[in-house]
Scaffold this motif. Structure first.
Motif, PDB file in Angstrom:
ATOM      1  N   UNK A 112       0.736  -1.224  -0.002  1.00  0.00           N
ATOM      2  CA  UNK A 112      -0.184   0.080   0.125  1.00  0.00           C
ATOM      3  C   UNK A 112       0.836   1.252   0.129  1.00  0.00           C
ATOM      4  N   UNK A 113       0.782   1.942  -1.074  1.00  0.00           N
ATOM      5  CA  UNK A 113       1.661   2.982  -1.099  1.00  0.00           C
ATOM      6  C   UNK A 113       1.639   3.990  -0.072  1.00  0.00           C
ATOM      7  N   UNK A 143      -8.760  -0.280  -1.263  1.00  0.00           N
ATOM      8  CA  UNK A 143      -7.567  -0.205  -2.225  1.00  0.00           C
ATOM      9  C   UNK A 143      -7.608  -0.894  -3.497  1.00  0.00           C
ATOM     10  N   UNK A 144      -8.715  -1.522  -3.888  1.00  0.00           N
ATOM     11  CA  UNK A 144      -8.843  -2.245  -4.954  1.00  0.00           C
ATOM     12  C   UNK A 144     -10.334  -1.888  -5.811  1.00  0.00           C
ATOM     13  N   UNK A 150       4.964  -0.903   7.699  1.00  0.00           N
ATOM     14  CA  UNK A 150       4.533  -0.800   6.366  1.00  0.00           C
ATOM     15  C   UNK A 150       3.304  -1.680   6.167  1.00  0.00           C
ATOM     16  N   UNK A 151       2.351  -1.517   5.219  1.00  0.00           N
ATOM     17  CA  UNK A 151       1.245  -2.106   5.245  1.00  0.00           C
ATOM     18  C   UNK A 151       1.090  -2.794   3.881  1.00  0.00           C
ATOM     19  N   UNK A 152       0.483  -4.073   3.658  1.00  0.00           N
ATOM     20  CA  UNK A 152       0.080  -4.445   2.663  1.00  0.00           C
ATOM     21  C   UNK A 152      -1.414  -5.146   2.466  1.00  0.00           C
ATOM     22  N   UNK A 153      -1.803  -5.066   1.257  1.00  0.00           N
ATOM     23  CA  UNK A 153      -3.196  -5.590   0.897  1.00  0.00           C
ATOM     24  C   UNK A 153      -3.421  -7.154   0.642  1.00  0.00           C
TER      25      UNK A 153
END
Length: 285
Positions: free
Chosen positions: A87-88, A252-253, A122-125
């Motif tokens: 996730x930017x 985010x999608x 940091x984050x990820x989807x």
């Protein structure tokens, strides 16, 4: 400190039975091993041990300088786990947001004094293609290690511990629809149904880290029936709406990725002027 090693072989031989004995010594190539004291300690954690599609995982990395001297030229890098998207602008370093950085490309952290720490998050989807597989991740930190003040520093790479999250398929909902059609009829011969999703809306929800997804759709039907010894057809449409709770990662999608299918459909004759429709839908990502 550097450990250097070399092998040596002593041997003897004669060119002939009458010749004197010749003694020789052969040496192997030289190999060296750099012995590095524990300078950095890297601890990694993830906020969830179980997850599901469109959920958001937060990774936290603590880099500690456990040595007695300053460590220089720290470079952080992380290969984003397969089945997830970074996730930017979600990176923070010591609680300060860092924009336009990407863990896969890596970024510099500068120097770290003795007994100090750096905290990175940091984050990820989680993507919907990754059902029922573990998401495994680790981080690396490169740094300069000085083993001799009179020589250039040795570049070392330190790896964190592995963290794992199990992904489960939880984003689906079953919906039961009922509709009654009044018509003069003797017998139902066959029927056909078609599902169409018209609109999808995200609505703020009081639930923590969740949204309400409102789904509006319609069912098109065609029924072949017999009345007074003649086969006839009737076509029509009726609408429906339902909702389901989804994780915030859906933002985010593309929410249009929701799909629907008719699991079961039947038309039943109640009496000579009513048809009862019973339809079971499955909505999923």
């Amino acid at each position: 400190m550097k450990v250097i090693n070399e092998c040596r072989i002593n041997y003897k031989y004669r060119l002939s039975s009458q010749a004197p004995i010749i003694s020789k010594t052969m040496f192997s190539n030289t190999v060296s091993t750099q012995i590095i004291k524990d300078t950095l300690e890297i601890s990694k954690s993830v906020n969830k041990k179980q997850t599901y599609p469109f959920d958001v995982l937060i990774y936290t990395i603590i880099i500690s300088n456990i040595g007695k001297v300053t460590t220089n030229n720290l470079f952080f890098q992380d290969n984003i786990p397969m089945g997830t998207d970074f996730i930017e602008n979600s990176i923070t370093v010591n609680e300060v947001k860092k924009r336009c950085l990407n863990p896969e490309n890596g970024f510099r952290l500068g120097s770290l004094k003795s007994q100090e720490k750096i905290k990175i998050t940091f984050k990820v989807l989680v993507l919907p293609i990754y059902f029922c597989k573990p998401i495994i991740n680790y981080s690396t930190v490169g740094y300069d290690y000085i083993y001799n003040v009179e020589k250039p520093p040795y570049r070392d790479i330190k790896k964190s511990n592995y963290v794992k999250t199990i992904c489960e398929d939880k984003l689906f909902k079953q919906v039961l629809l009922e509709n009654t059609l009044e018509i003069n009829i003797d017998e139902i011969i066959n029927d056909r149904y078609k599902l169409q999703i018209i609109e999808i809306k995200l609505i703020n929800s009081p639930h923590l880290n969740l949204f309400t997804l409102l789904i509006i759709g319609k069912i098109e039907y065609e029924i072949c029936y017999r009345y007074k010894c003649n086969n006839r057809f009737i076509k029509g449409v009726f609408g429906f709406s339902t909702d389901m709770l989804v994780p915030i990662g859906i933002t985010f999608t593309n929410k249009e990725d929701i799909k629907g299918t008719i699991e079961y459909a039947s038309s039943n004759l109640i009496n000579n002027n009513k048809i009862f429709m019973n339809i079971s839908l499955l909505l999923y990502y």
